[in-house]
Design an enzyme around this catalytic site. Structure first.
Site, mmCIF file in Angstrom:
data_model
loop_
_atom_site.group_PDB
_atom_site.id
_atom_site.type_symbol
_atom_site.label_atom_id
_atom_site.label_comp_id
_atom_site.label_asym_id
_atom_site.label_seq_id
_atom_site.Cartn_x
_atom_site.Cartn_y
_atom_site.Cartn_z
ATOM 1 N N CYS A 1 0.856 -1.202 0.000
ATOM 2 C CA CYS A 1 0.000 0.000 0.000
ATOM 3 C C CYS A 1 0.882 1.238 0.000
ATOM 4 O O CYS A 1 0.632 2.214 -0.708
ATOM 5 C CB CYS A 1 -0.890 0.028 1.242
ATOM 6 N N CYS B 1 -28.001 -6.185 14.268
ATOM 7 C CA CYS B 1 -29.279 -5.514 14.501
ATOM 8 C C CYS B 1 -30.381 -6.168 13.663
ATOM 9 O O CYS B 1 -31.502 -6.367 14.143
ATOM 10 C CB CYS B 1 -29.168 -4.039 14.112
#
Lengths: 106, 255
Positions: free
Chosen positions: B70, B216
């Site tokens: 990177c 959730c």
């Protein structure tokens, strides 16, 4: 995984009470959990942690399955000489990890 | 004068500020016990920092057949990645849709490193994401400046309002309408996505916002979308819009 995160003051006055903090990454698998197929997940924990100050052991702890993953220790000692803190974690399956930090007494 | 103020408010207001007034917005941090707050505030006590450190090592490690790290393109992350996570999910022109930071990392791996994609919730992907996100710590969330994102924010908002599952609940029913109350003894938070990836004590590991949203959705007994599904990215996009200007906290600690 990152070995450990250690916090030791770089400098202290002789006689100062200093806080030492040691965080290490470990899954701390209890050995009590089962997979979806019903097989027991084998225990894989750190069993002991020790801290030496210039070779002298100042803190030791035994760890057990109820301790959460990535165990964190915080304790205090008296800064009385310049030198090195050495940390050692030992665990199941031959796990061994060490770290060290230097301190200078002003 | 009064009219001028109202007009100014109308033009400055984010797309959906209606439900929770900007001054009423609270990070999940505000709902936590003092001990958990202390854990997040101290970088040597925050276990999320272990992932950040691993991400830093991965950032410099050559990957894939291109043999590039990177850092070979992006250089020092402290400069090049500052504020980047605060702008994600961001619009990708090639794909013609928003991509999450996880997806951006994997696109980078495919296009520039010729490396295999990292699996969602794998240690390495979370570590890289946490490292990039940590560079935006304290910065205001700045998602959604791109006008092309608008229809996707709209979709995310629809999903937020959509009742689903056997309990027939929408996100809005808890996180806008009842956030000051409790559910089974735990505070219902506003669902502000300020600290992802987050070290969650319940998980005993770092997890992505998609993991949290899937939790959730399972909680209302609906079938969760797969990791990386467009719906989850759109929902994340809407949540980030909803939290615009709130401070980034990643890697946060949550109970």
């Amino acid at each position: 995984m990152a070995a450990a995160l250690i916090s030791v003051p770089k400098q202290a006055k002789r006689g100062d009470i200093i806080e030492i903090k040691a965080l290490t990454s470990h899954i701390m698998e209890t050995g009590y959990r089962r997979t979806a197929a019903g097989d027991l997940v084998p225990r894989d924990i750190i069993t002991s942690f020790a801290c030496r100050y210039n070779g002298r052991e100042i803190f030791r702890a035994d760890l057990f399955p109820a301790i959460a993953a990535n165990p964190f220790f915080s304790f205090f000692t008296v800064a009385n000489e310049s030198g090195k803190f050495e940390f050692e974690w030992i665990g199941d399956n031959g796990y061994s990890n060490t770290a060290s930090a230097a301190i200078t007494i002003l | 004068m009064k009219r001028a103020v109202i007009i100014a408010m109308l033009t400055l207001a984010p797309v959906y500020a209606g439900e929770i007034a900007p001054s009423e917005r609270r990070s999940g941090y505000d709902f936590m016990a003092a001990d958990t707050k202390a854990m997040q505030d101290d970088d040597t006590a925050n276990p999320g920092m272990l992932w950040v450190l691993d991400g830093e090592a991965l950032w410099k490690q050559k990957q894939g057949t291109a043999g590039k790290a990177c850092a070979d393109c992006h250089g020092d992350a402290a400069a090049s990645m500052k504020g980047v996570a605060a702008r994600y999910p961001a619009f990708d022109k090639t794909l013609g849709r928003p991509v999450s930071l996880d997806q951006r990392i994997n696109l980078c791996r495919a296009d520039h490193q010729q490396a295999e994609p990292l699996a969602y919730e794998s240690h390495d992907l979370l570590a890289l994401n946490a490292y990039v996100a940590a560079q935006s710590k304290g910065m205001p969330i700045a998602v959604g400046d791109d006008p092309e994102l608008k229809p996707f924010v709209e979709k995310g908002h629809e999903l937020f309002m959509q009742r689903q599952g056997q309990l027939n609940l929408a996100c809005v029913n808890c996180h806008d309408d009842n956030w000051e109350k409790k559910l089974a003894g735990s505070p219902i938070t506003q669902g502000q996505p300020t600290g992802y990836p987050t070290y969650r004590l319940e998980w005993q590991t770092v997890g992505s916002i998609e993991r949290r949203m899937r939790g959730c959705i399972t909680g209302v007994r609906a079938k969760p979308y797969d990791f990386g599904a467009p719906e989850l990215v759109e929902l994340e996009l809407y949540l980030m819009m909803r939290a615009r200007d709130m401070a980034m906290e990643a890697p946060a600690v949550r109970p």
